[in-house]
Design a protein around this motif. Sequence first.
Motif, PDB file in Angstrom:
ATOM      1  N   THR A  76     126.624   7.644  -5.024  1.00 32.43           N
ATOM      2  CA  THR A  76     128.383   7.624  -4.678  1.00 32.43           C
ATOM      3  C   THR A  76     128.910   8.292  -5.466  1.00 32.43           C
ATOM      4  O   THR A  76     129.826   8.616  -5.329  1.00 32.43           O
ATOM      5  CB  THR A  76     128.300   6.589  -4.513  1.00 32.43           C
ATOM      6  OG1 THR A  76     128.127   5.662  -6.240  1.00 32.43           O
ATOM      7  CG2 THR A  76     127.286   5.017  -3.391  1.00 32.43           C
ATOM      8  N   ASP A  77     128.293   7.750  -6.821  1.00 32.93           N
ATOM      9  CA  ASP A  77     129.353   9.453  -7.474  1.00 32.93           C
ATOM     10  C   ASP A  77     128.490  10.439  -7.770  1.00 32.93           C
ATOM     11  O   ASP A  77     129.006  11.599  -9.344  1.00 32.93           O
ATOM     12  CB  ASP A  77     128.908   8.645  -8.989  1.00 32.93           C
ATOM     13  CG  ASP A  77     127.319   7.850  -9.565  1.00 32.93           C
ATOM     14  OD1 ASP A  77     126.414   8.739  -9.106  1.00 32.93           O
ATOM     15  OD2 ASP A  77     127.296   7.683 -10.759  1.00 32.93           O
ATOM     16  N   GLY A  78     128.227  10.959  -7.420  1.00 32.68           N
ATOM     17  CA  GLY A  78     127.817  12.174  -7.045  1.00 32.68           C
ATOM     18  C   GLY A  78     126.565  13.070  -7.277  1.00 32.68           C
ATOM     19  O   GLY A  78     126.149  14.338  -7.794  1.00 32.68           O
ATOM     20  N   ALA A  79     125.408  12.354  -8.584  1.00 31.81           N
ATOM     21  CA  ALA A  79     124.612  12.542  -8.898  1.00 31.81           C
ATOM     22  C   ALA A  79     123.253  12.697  -7.860  1.00 31.81           C
ATOM     23  O   ALA A  79     122.878  11.860  -6.327  1.00 31.81           O
ATOM     24  CB  ALA A  79     123.472  11.285  -9.688  1.00 31.81           C
ATOM     25  N   PRO A  80     122.190  13.719  -7.427  1.00 32.81           N
ATOM     26  CA  PRO A  80     120.923  14.523  -6.872  1.00 32.81           C
ATOM     27  C   PRO A  80     120.376  13.513  -6.911  1.00 32.81           C
ATOM     28  O   PRO A  80     119.529  12.479  -7.784  1.00 32.81           O
ATOM     29  CB  PRO A  80     120.745  15.820  -7.112  1.00 32.81           C
ATOM     30  CG  PRO A  80     120.876  16.215  -8.951  1.00 32.81           C
ATOM     31  CD  PRO A  80     122.092  14.670  -8.926  1.00 32.81           C
ATOM     32  N   VAL A  81     119.351  12.815  -5.612  1.00 35.33           N
ATOM     33  CA  VAL A  81     118.471  11.738  -5.750  1.00 35.33           C
ATOM     34  C   VAL A  81     117.609  12.802  -4.660  1.00 35.33           C
ATOM     35  O   VAL A  81     118.086  13.023  -3.910  1.00 35.33           O
ATOM     36  CB  VAL A  81     119.173  10.442  -4.545  1.00 35.33           C
ATOM     37  CG1 VAL A  81     117.223  10.000  -4.486  1.00 35.33           C
ATOM     38  CG2 VAL A  81     119.732   9.864  -5.480  1.00 35.33           C
ATOM     39  N   VAL A  82     116.241  12.305  -5.326  1.00 34.78           N
ATOM     40  CA  VAL A  82     115.048  13.079  -4.644  1.00 34.78           C
ATOM     41  C   VAL A  82     113.876  12.014  -4.562  1.00 34.78           C
ATOM     42  O   VAL A  82     113.766  11.835  -5.724  1.00 34.78           O
ATOM     43  CB  VAL A  82     113.998  14.429  -5.583  1.00 34.78           C
ATOM     44  CG1 VAL A  82     113.343  14.945  -5.060  1.00 34.78           C
ATOM     45  CG2 VAL A  82     115.694  15.573  -5.816  1.00 34.78           C
ATOM     46  N   THR A 102     114.169  10.072  -8.455  1.00 32.48           N
ATOM     47  CA  THR A 102     114.051  10.828  -9.780  1.00 32.48           C
ATOM     48  C   THR A 102     115.850  10.398  -9.250  1.00 32.48           C
ATOM     49  O   THR A 102     116.585  10.715  -7.971  1.00 32.48           O
ATOM     50  CB  THR A 102     114.085  12.010 -10.144  1.00 32.48           C
ATOM     51  OG1 THR A 102     114.216  13.294  -9.051  1.00 32.48           O
ATOM     52  CG2 THR A 102     112.316  12.240 -10.093  1.00 32.48           C
ATOM     53  N   VAL A 103     116.683  10.113  -9.884  1.00 35.55           N
ATOM     54  CA  VAL A 103     117.759  10.677 -10.064  1.00 35.55           C
ATOM     55  C   VAL A 103     119.001  11.269 -11.056  1.00 35.55           C
ATOM     56  O   VAL A 103     118.840  10.493 -12.235  1.00 35.55           O
ATOM     57  CB  VAL A 103     118.509   8.691  -9.950  1.00 35.55           C
ATOM     58  CG1 VAL A 103     120.470   8.963 -10.007  1.00 35.55           C
ATOM     59  CG2 VAL A 103     117.821   8.007  -8.685  1.00 35.55           C
ATOM     60  N   GLY A 104     119.811  12.479 -10.809  1.00 34.85           N
ATOM     61  CA  GLY A 104     119.769  13.094 -12.006  1.00 34.85           C
ATOM     62  C   GLY A 104     118.699  13.759 -12.667  1.00 34.85           C
ATOM     63  O   GLY A 104     118.729  13.764 -13.964  1.00 34.85           O
ATOM     64  N   GLY A 105     117.971  14.324 -12.126  1.00 34.54           N
ATOM     65  CA  GLY A 105     116.721  14.680 -12.381  1.00 34.54           C
ATOM     66  C   GLY A 105     115.630  13.732 -13.259  1.00 34.54           C
ATOM     67  O   GLY A 105     114.654  13.479 -13.810  1.00 34.54           O
ATOM     68  N   ARG A 106     116.153  12.250 -13.291  1.00 36.03           N
ATOM     69  CA  ARG A 106     115.770  11.176 -14.372  1.00 36.03           C
ATOM     70  C   ARG A 106     114.829  10.471 -13.874  1.00 36.03           C
ATOM     71  O   ARG A 106     115.363   9.394 -12.237  1.00 36.03           O
ATOM     72  CB  ARG A 106     116.933  10.482 -15.334  1.00 36.03           C
ATOM     73  CG  ARG A 106     115.864   9.696 -15.942  1.00 36.03           C
ATOM     74  CD  ARG A 106     117.223   8.928 -16.807  1.00 36.03           C
ATOM     75  NE  ARG A 106     117.543   8.051 -16.159  1.00 36.03           N
ATOM     76  CZ  ARG A 106     118.342   6.919 -15.102  1.00 36.03           C
ATOM     77  NH1 ARG A 106     117.077   6.038 -15.715  1.00 36.03           N
ATOM     78  NH2 ARG A 106     118.587   6.264 -14.441  1.00 36.03           N
ATOM     79  N   PRO A 107     113.137  10.177 -13.506  1.00 37.52           N
ATOM     80  CA  PRO A 107     112.516   9.381 -13.193  1.00 37.52           C
ATOM     81  C   PRO A 107     112.997   7.810 -12.810  1.00 37.52           C
ATOM     82  O   PRO A 107     113.283   7.253 -13.802  1.00 37.52           O
ATOM     83  CB  PRO A 107     111.148   9.554 -13.693  1.00 37.52           C
ATOM     84  CG  PRO A 107     110.446  10.331 -14.028  1.00 37.52           C
ATOM     85  CD  PRO A 107     112.405  11.195 -14.460  1.00 37.52           C
TER      86      PRO A 107
END
Length: 123
Positions: A76-82, A102-107
């Motif tokens: 909801t705050d715009g961080a990419p999720v993969v 990952t959220v914002g590139g962090r596992p």
Amino acid sequence: MKALRAGLLAAVLVCTLSGCELMQRISDGAYRNAVADGAVAELGERGIRLDGRPSCEMPATGNEALVRVRCTGETTDGAPVVVSGEATRADTEHPREQYVITVGGRPVVEQECLGLGCPSASP
């Protein structure tokens, strides 16, 4: 009566469309939905809310025993999720699964199961 009609309709569809193709599309769709729902649940348990549902795709592997899935979305705050997942021995009754979110590139999540149907982790 509605259940009987739905069953008959499904039987007609299987008979008119290629049975294997239809069942594969249903299976692929169900798996993508399960992974997306599982990712939402896992992140929700960690206090991470998504802006909508992740979009998932299953790239071809050329091997029935190997299934890969990749989902993308954002918080909801715009961080990419993969969400990256892989199932080996997928053509057996006991596939082995592994997922990383990952959220914002962090596992944030690394485990063998996603969502509500997973066995509880023991401390």
